[in-house]
Scaffold this active site. Sequence first.
Site, mmCIF file in Angstrom:
data_model
loop_
_atom_site.group_PDB
_atom_site.id
_atom_site.type_symbol
_atom_site.label_atom_id
_atom_site.label_comp_id
_atom_site.label_asym_id
_atom_site.label_seq_id
_atom_site.Cartn_x
_atom_site.Cartn_y
_atom_site.Cartn_z
ATOM 1 N N ASP A 158 2.506 -6.885 2.485
ATOM 2 C CA ASP A 158 1.390 -6.061 2.976
ATOM 3 C C ASP A 158 1.924 -4.770 3.603
ATOM 4 O O ASP A 158 1.429 -4.327 4.641
ATOM 5 C CB ASP A 158 0.517 -6.843 3.967
ATOM 6 C CG ASP A 158 -0.804 -6.138 4.233
ATOM 7 O OD1 ASP A 158 -1.142 -5.194 3.490
ATOM 8 O OD2 ASP A 158 -1.502 -6.524 5.187
ATOM 9 N N HIS A 178 -8.970 -10.145 0.409
ATOM 10 C CA HIS A 178 -8.731 -9.966 1.850
ATOM 11 C C HIS A 178 -9.879 -10.692 2.544
ATOM 12 O O HIS A 178 -11.015 -10.218 2.542
ATOM 13 C CB HIS A 178 -8.726 -8.473 2.207
ATOM 14 C CG HIS A 178 -8.522 -8.203 3.668
ATOM 15 N ND1 HIS A 178 -7.509 -7.404 4.141
ATOM 16 C CD2 HIS A 178 -9.182 -8.630 4.768
ATOM 17 C CE1 HIS A 178 -7.560 -7.356 5.469
ATOM 18 N NE2 HIS A 178 -8.580 -8.082 5.868
ATOM 19 N N HIS A 212 0.885 -1.180 0.000
ATOM 20 C CA HIS A 212 0.000 0.000 0.000
ATOM 21 C C HIS A 212 0.915 1.220 0.000
ATOM 22 O O HIS A 212 1.587 1.476 0.998
ATOM 23 C CB HIS A 212 -0.859 0.033 1.262
ATOM 24 C CG HIS A 212 -1.716 -1.178 1.474
ATOM 25 N ND1 HIS A 212 -3.045 -1.229 1.129
ATOM 26 C CD2 HIS A 212 -1.427 -2.394 2.004
ATOM 27 C CE1 HIS A 212 -3.548 -2.417 1.444
ATOM 28 N NE2 HIS A 212 -2.588 -3.153 1.984
ATOM 29 N N PHE A 213 0.960 1.950 -1.123
ATOM 30 C CA PHE A 213 1.874 3.100 -1.224
ATOM 31 C C PHE A 213 1.156 4.451 -1.099
ATOM 32 O O PHE A 213 1.771 5.499 -1.273
ATOM 33 C CB PHE A 213 2.707 3.032 -2.513
ATOM 34 C CG PHE A 213 3.879 2.052 -2.444
ATOM 35 C CD1 PHE A 213 4.247 1.433 -1.257
ATOM 36 C CD2 PHE A 213 4.616 1.762 -3.591
ATOM 37 C CE1 PHE A 213 5.327 0.543 -1.197
ATOM 38 C CE2 PHE A 213 5.708 0.880 -3.549
ATOM 39 C CZ PHE A 213 6.061 0.270 -2.355
ATOM 40 N N ARG A 214 -0.163 4.454 -0.859
ATOM 41 C CA ARG A 214 -0.896 5.614 -0.311
ATOM 42 C C ARG A 214 -1.101 6.806 -1.234
ATOM 43 O O ARG A 214 -1.686 7.789 -0.793
ATOM 44 C CB ARG A 214 -0.221 6.119 0.967
ATOM 45 C CG ARG A 214 0.072 5.070 2.039
ATOM 46 C CD ARG A 214 -1.173 4.363 2.479
ATOM 47 N NE ARG A 214 -0.982 3.616 3.723
ATOM 48 C CZ ARG A 214 -1.799 2.651 4.119
ATOM 49 N NH1 ARG A 214 -2.848 2.325 3.393
ATOM 50 N NH2 ARG A 214 -1.585 2.019 5.246
ATOM 51 N N ASN A 243 -6.679 0.848 -2.027
ATOM 52 C CA ASN A 243 -7.358 1.651 -1.000
ATOM 53 C C ASN A 243 -6.631 2.967 -0.736
ATOM 54 O O ASN A 243 -6.246 3.282 0.383
ATOM 55 C CB ASN A 243 -7.534 0.851 0.305
ATOM 56 C CG ASN A 243 -6.226 0.327 0.874
ATOM 57 O OD1 ASN A 243 -5.253 0.128 0.146
ATOM 58 N ND2 ASN A 243 -6.191 0.095 2.170
ATOM 59 N N HIS A 300 1.628 3.729 8.298
ATOM 60 C CA HIS A 300 0.902 4.810 8.974
ATOM 61 C C HIS A 300 1.954 5.572 9.769
ATOM 62 O O HIS A 300 2.983 4.990 10.147
ATOM 63 C CB HIS A 300 -0.148 4.246 9.934
ATOM 64 C CG HIS A 300 -1.208 3.427 9.266
ATOM 65 N ND1 HIS A 300 -2.243 3.979 8.543
ATOM 66 C CD2 HIS A 300 -1.387 2.084 9.208
ATOM 67 C CE1 HIS A 300 -3.010 3.006 8.064
ATOM 68 N NE2 HIS A 300 -2.511 1.840 8.453
HETATM 69 O O1 DOR Z 1 -3.530 -3.897 8.415
HETATM 70 C C1 DOR Z 1 -3.879 -3.571 7.292
HETATM 71 N N1 DOR Z 1 -3.599 -2.366 6.778
HETATM 72 N N2 DOR Z 1 -4.579 -4.453 6.551
HETATM 73 C C2 DOR Z 1 -5.175 -4.091 5.406
HETATM 74 O O2 DOR Z 1 -5.836 -4.890 4.819
HETATM 75 C C3 DOR Z 1 -5.046 -2.702 4.901
HETATM 76 C C4 DOR Z 1 -3.817 -2.076 5.405
HETATM 77 C C5 DOR Z 1 -3.785 -0.590 5.165
HETATM 78 O O3 DOR Z 1 -4.032 -0.172 4.031
HETATM 79 O O4 DOR Z 1 -3.489 0.153 6.104
#
Ligand code: DOR
Length: 441
Positions: free
Chosen positions: A302, A178, A61-63, A93, A306
């Site tokens: 994964d 997921h 996830h590179f946001r 996402n 954050h």
């Molecule tokens: O812990 C998680 N963080 N699981 C996920 O499925 C999404 C990910 C996130 O995008 O922060």
Amino acid sequence: MPTFDLKLKNGTVWTPGGPVHADIGVRNGKIAGIGITGDADEVIDCTGLDILPGVIDTQVHFREPGLEHKEDLETGSRAAVMGGVTSIFEMPNTKPNTDSVDRVTDKLGRALHRMWCDHAFYVGATSANADQLHELERLPGTAGVKIFMGASTGDLLVSEDKELARVLRNGKRRVAIHAEDEARMQERLHHRVAGDASSHPVWRDDESALLATKRILGIARETGRRIHILHVTTPEELELISHHKDIATCEVTPQHLTLRGEEAYPRLGTLAQMNPPIRSGKHVDGLWFWLNQGVPDVIGSDHAPHTLEEKSKAYPDSPSGMPGVQTLLPLMLNHVVQGRMTMERLIDLTSAGAQRIFGLVGKGRIVVGYDADFTIVDRHKKWTVTKDWLGSRCGWSPFEDMDLTGKALGTIIRGHRVMWDDQLANQAFGEPLKFESTSFS
Ligand code: DOR
């Protein structure tokens, strides 16, 4: 004129037939010869080093766009190549979600020659786009469709059987899942204990994961669609998946193979909080058992960064997820050193597996004609994970201060040396990945 653009000299080369001591020649970004002689513009001495196929991380996830304060495509891919990763699949996402032609096009535009590694983007399934997914999944540069069956970071969610079947009926490529059961998790919200992240796996329990995996296997069978179950956390799911290998592949993560809840939650608190959760030591042992039975197809990190500020909120207000793209390979090399699996199995899980199950073109194996993607490893290097080594914008790792043996010394992508001895190249070269299923349409 030299015969090759680049020559890797004197390394141990991990070919599909096993390790060989040989020189590799690269021309025009492709592997041009193994066990060759001839000169080259650039020669890299790989004496004492292992040359692996470039590592492919099929879940990060590179946001970007929308959450760049946590990470962006440049910083996330910087972390990737610093850790020896040459290709990534990025998750949908972001803000906005990657759920339409425009949003896929936007991400590909942002990524080209700004990302350090090669890349593909997942399309997020929603009730609104379910009928267009067969077109969206065929866009060049997409890794296919991703379904969140249980809510996690962001608002992507498809939780009902009828809707799941509608998504799976719409298209052909393998769909990434997921698998956590949303209804069960809603009923169990009261299991969360304020201020105590160790209640996270009590809330999102084994049964939540197993139930979702059972349901999606049933729907996949009914609709005739192949699926890929992401970040499997229970041995029961791996056993179940072993009976459905004709339609299902799966992933395990380094953190679920490394962190034992009994030790991790007291030490790391909310930094150990992710979905699906870090579970007990017994789970870790069970995942290793099934890994060595051959059931997982790939290891994905994964990588879900954050900020420390966000993570410092009291549970359950703290967000779920931890970074991991940069530590994927070193952690797994350390597991090899500790005798938990062989080097061959590591390569299967970090490169050849992704090529096989997703039909990647020209990646994942050291073969003449394939892209010259290599992860050059010093298997004997003893070192400690420190904050200043980390490339991710979030600036932390749950594995800080861990002593490891084995590290990526170099990352080479299509013949470009993008990282060597912790130093990045001057320029990023990342390009979209190609897939058999979309190359010739
Ligand atoms: O812990 C998680 N963080 N699981 C996920 O499925 C999404 C990910 C996130 O995008 O922060």
